[in-house]
Design an enzyme around this catalytic site. Structure first.
Site, PDB file in Angstrom:
ATOM      1  N   GLU A 100       0.807  -1.208   0.000  1.00  0.00           N
ATOM      2  CA  GLU A 100       0.000   0.000   0.000  1.00  0.00           C
ATOM      3  C   GLU A 100       0.843   1.262   0.000  1.00  0.00           C
ATOM      4  O   GLU A 100       1.983   1.279   0.446  1.00  0.00           O
ATOM      5  CB  GLU A 100      -0.961  -0.012   1.188  1.00  0.00           C
ATOM      6  CG  GLU A 100      -0.252  -0.182   2.493  1.00  0.00           C
ATOM      7  CD  GLU A 100      -1.212  -0.488   3.637  1.00  0.00           C
ATOM      8  OE1 GLU A 100      -2.200  -1.199   3.415  1.00  0.00           O
ATOM      9  OE2 GLU A 100      -0.953  -0.002   4.737  1.00  0.00           O
ATOM     10  N   CYS A 113       3.434   8.179   1.413  1.00  0.00           N
ATOM     11  CA  CYS A 113       3.922   7.232   2.399  1.00  0.00           C
ATOM     12  C   CYS A 113       4.063   5.903   1.654  1.00  0.00           C
ATOM     13  O   CYS A 113       3.063   5.323   1.223  1.00  0.00           O
ATOM     14  CB  CYS A 113       2.889   7.169   3.508  1.00  0.00           C
ATOM     15  SG  CYS A 113       3.258   6.016   4.800  1.00  0.00           S
ATOM     16  N   CYS A 120       6.065  -7.483   7.170  1.00  0.00           N
ATOM     17  CA  CYS A 120       7.185  -7.019   7.986  1.00  0.00           C
ATOM     18  C   CYS A 120       7.490  -8.079   9.026  1.00  0.00           C
ATOM     19  O   CYS A 120       6.578  -8.735   9.540  1.00  0.00           O
ATOM     20  CB  CYS A 120       6.824  -5.702   8.681  1.00  0.00           C
ATOM     21  SG  CYS A 120       8.200  -4.978   9.604  1.00  0.00           S
ATOM     22  N   CYS A 124       6.001  -5.318  15.749  1.00  0.00           N
ATOM     23  CA  CYS A 124       5.689  -4.287  16.745  1.00  0.00           C
ATOM     24  C   CYS A 124       4.241  -4.501  17.193  1.00  0.00           C
ATOM     25  O   CYS A 124       3.354  -4.765  16.372  1.00  0.00           O
ATOM     26  CB  CYS A 124       5.893  -2.893  16.177  1.00  0.00           C
ATOM     27  SG  CYS A 124       7.611  -2.572  15.701  1.00  0.00           S
ATOM     28  N   CYS A 127       1.144  -2.658  15.507  1.00  0.00           N
ATOM     29  CA  CYS A 127       1.212  -2.381  14.066  1.00  0.00           C
ATOM     30  C   CYS A 127       0.528  -3.482  13.253  1.00  0.00           C
ATOM     31  O   CYS A 127       0.797  -4.669  13.441  1.00  0.00           O
ATOM     32  CB  CYS A 127       2.677  -2.263  13.649  1.00  0.00           C
ATOM     33  SG  CYS A 127       2.887  -2.005  11.880  1.00  0.00           S
ATOM     34  N   GLY A 168       6.554  -2.328   6.007  1.00  0.00           N
ATOM     35  CA  GLY A 168       7.912  -2.859   5.986  1.00  0.00           C
ATOM     36  C   GLY A 168       8.928  -2.009   6.713  1.00  0.00           C
ATOM     37  O   GLY A 168       8.668  -0.871   7.090  1.00  0.00           O
ATOM     38  N   CYS A 338      -0.075   2.120   8.846  1.00  0.00           N
ATOM     39  CA  CYS A 338       0.777   1.045   8.371  1.00  0.00           C
ATOM     40  C   CYS A 338       0.065  -0.313   8.311  1.00  0.00           C
ATOM     41  O   CYS A 338      -0.333  -0.859   9.328  1.00  0.00           O
ATOM     42  CB  CYS A 338       1.959   0.971   9.332  1.00  0.00           C
ATOM     43  SG  CYS A 338       3.309  -0.023   8.773  1.00  0.00           S
TER      44      CYS A 338
HETATM   45  N1  SAH Z   1       9.334  -0.033   9.916  1.00  0.00           N
HETATM   46  C1  SAH Z   1       9.505   1.400   9.912  1.00  0.00           C
HETATM   47  C2  SAH Z   1       8.606   2.141   8.923  1.00  0.00           C
HETATM   48  C3  SAH Z   1       7.165   1.715   8.770  1.00  0.00           C
HETATM   49  S1  SAH Z   1       6.014   2.114  10.049  1.00  0.00           S
HETATM   50  C4  SAH Z   1       9.324   1.948  11.315  1.00  0.00           C
HETATM   51  O1  SAH Z   1       8.855   1.215  12.177  1.00  0.00           O
HETATM   52  O2  SAH Z   1       9.701   3.092  11.565  1.00  0.00           O
HETATM   53  C5  SAH Z   1       5.940   3.869  10.113  1.00  0.00           C
HETATM   54  C6  SAH Z   1       5.526   4.379  11.478  1.00  0.00           C
HETATM   55  O3  SAH Z   1       4.150   4.068  11.741  1.00  0.00           O
HETATM   56  C7  SAH Z   1       6.334   3.771  12.612  1.00  0.00           C
HETATM   57  O4  SAH Z   1       6.716   4.776  13.535  1.00  0.00           O
HETATM   58  C8  SAH Z   1       5.322   2.823  13.233  1.00  0.00           C
HETATM   59  O5  SAH Z   1       5.651   2.512  14.551  1.00  0.00           O
HETATM   60  C9  SAH Z   1       4.051   3.621  13.080  1.00  0.00           C
HETATM   61  N2  SAH Z   1       2.811   2.869  13.280  1.00  0.00           N
HETATM   62  C10 SAH Z   1       2.557   1.576  13.052  1.00  0.00           C
HETATM   63  N3  SAH Z   1       1.293   1.264  13.376  1.00  0.00           N
HETATM   64  C11 SAH Z   1       0.727   2.397  13.821  1.00  0.00           C
HETATM   65  C12 SAH Z   1      -0.569   2.723  14.323  1.00  0.00           C
HETATM   66  N4  SAH Z   1      -1.519   1.819  14.399  1.00  0.00           N
HETATM   67  N5  SAH Z   1      -0.790   4.015  14.678  1.00  0.00           N
HETATM   68  C13 SAH Z   1       0.186   4.948  14.595  1.00  0.00           C
HETATM   69  N6  SAH Z   1       1.419   4.705  14.134  1.00  0.00           N
HETATM   70  C14 SAH Z   1       1.688   3.436  13.768  1.00  0.00           C
END
Ligand code: SAH
Length: 363
Positions: A100, A113, A120, A124, A127, A168, A338
């Protein structure tokens, strides 16, 4: 067709390599050198979907090119627009994977974005991409190609800024992200200024060093999300491999200013003591802090911090001399965080409360 070995994809090559490849191929066929420049100009700057669309070339030459090379494209599977203007695109890749891309307008800016992997591996806790697991790395043509595809829409959509905050972990795919950065930035390709391109990472140290070694001024954002190893480990398993002290040291060594991303998880990482600890980390490497309201869709078991809690957290950081911004949630009604689009598409229902539609938090 005996295409068991796929033809080389011109969109995977950085500009110098693509031009060299095309020049050599033209020379071998006795074609004038300017034909190589003509074809190259149709890869990124005035992009076409297929060689046959390069109508300034003789038909026979277009056919010969198509027999020798590929220009891969990504198939647009879904396009959704939020009431706040944010647009979300789901692309289907040649092997059936989905990725996406989100386009976020903000005043004069239009930020794309983009994704660097299908799925991934990092898991986390909050996420949606982590929950789907790792599928595969994207190729340079699939990373920079997300921008190319949106520039080929009618009317075309062209970004002023790029953030690697889609699906990712970009620094776990440096092999392709490195060339993709060149394609995004090189004036002969997509021509987006390096300062307008941000790589977001959980803190993969070898990748941070590789990015720091690039001469261009690409920006680095680090997903911190917790100010202590004990808490960060529970949210981000990668912290076991790359603990906070090492990540902060790498940020301090990075020759450009780093941004911390900090997603505000209600009752988990949003208390005054967390702000005090985070301020210390930010000051240790002169980081700018972005507080991000949690996108509720797909984040199992977490709830967003209330707006007044976020505002108080920002105030506590600023009182300690840390520059802080509170980001607005964008595209909540279309689950634009994400991994959320792909997750929806593959059938898992995401709870998006009606009262959240179009909601915007501002500190
Ligand atoms: N893997 C990289 C880039 C992709 S995620 C990273 O982790 O930085 C981009 C950002 O979106 C990251 O800071 C991630 O923690 C955040 N993110 C993921 N899920 C989210 C959510 N549900 N709400 C807000 N931010 C989120």
């Amino acid at each position: 067709m005996s295409a068991s070995i796929p033809l080389p994809d011109l969109l995977d090559l950085e500009p110098d390599a693509a031009l060299e490849t095309l020049r050599a191929w033209m020379a071998a066929r006795g074609e004038p050198a300017y034909r190589a420049t003509q074809v190259f100009g149709r890869l990124w700057q005035r992009p076409v979907r297929a060689f046959d669309d390069i109508t300034e070339l003789p038909k026979a030459l277009r056919e010969a090119l198509a027999a020798a090379f590929r220009i891969s494209s990504l198939e647009l599977a879904t396009r959704q627009q939020s009431i706040d203007g944010t647009e979300k695109f789901l692309f289907r890749l040649h092997d059936g994977q989905f990725i996406e891309t989100v386009a976020i307008p903000d005043g004069d800016r239009l930020t794309f974005c983009i994704s660097s992997q299908a799925g991934c591996a990092l898991q986390c806790a909050f996420c949606a991409t982590g929950a789907m697991g790792f599928q595969r790395n994207l190729a340079p043509s699939e990373i920079a190609g997300q921008v190319r595809e949106l520039r080929m829409l009618t009317p075309p959509i062209s970004p002023t800024n790029i953030v690697f905050m889609g699906m990712g972990e970009p620094l776990m795919n440096w092999k392709a992200v490195g060339p993709a950065l060149t394609l995004l930035n090189d004036p002969r390709a997509l021509g987006i200024g390096a300062r307008h391109i941000t790589i977001s990472t959980v803190g993969i140290l070898p990748g941070i060093h590789a990015l720091g070694a690039r001469p261009e001024q690409f920006r680095l954002a680090i997903s911190i999300h917790a100010p202590s190893d004990a808490l960060r480990r529970t949210l981000m398993p990668v912290n076991t491999k790359y603990p906070l002290a090492d990540v902060i040291a790498a940020a301090a060594e990075f020759d450009r200013r780093v941004t911390f991303e900090y997603v505000m998880l209600g009752g988990v990482n949003d208390q005054p003591e967390h702000a005090a600890q985070l301020a210390q980390l930010a000051r240790a490497c002169r980081a700018f802090v972005n507080l991000i309201p949690l996108h509720p869709g797909g984040s199992m078991g977490f709830s967003p911090s209330p707006a007044p809690v976020i505002a108080a957290f920002a105030k506590a950081l600023r009182a300690r001399g840390v520059e802080t911004a509170v980001r607005r949630s964008r595209g909540i009604d279309i689950a634009a965080a994400c991994g959320q689009l792909r997750t929806e598409r593959l059938g898992r229902r995401l709870p998006v409360a009606a009262e959240n539609h179009g909601e915007v938090h501002v500190a």
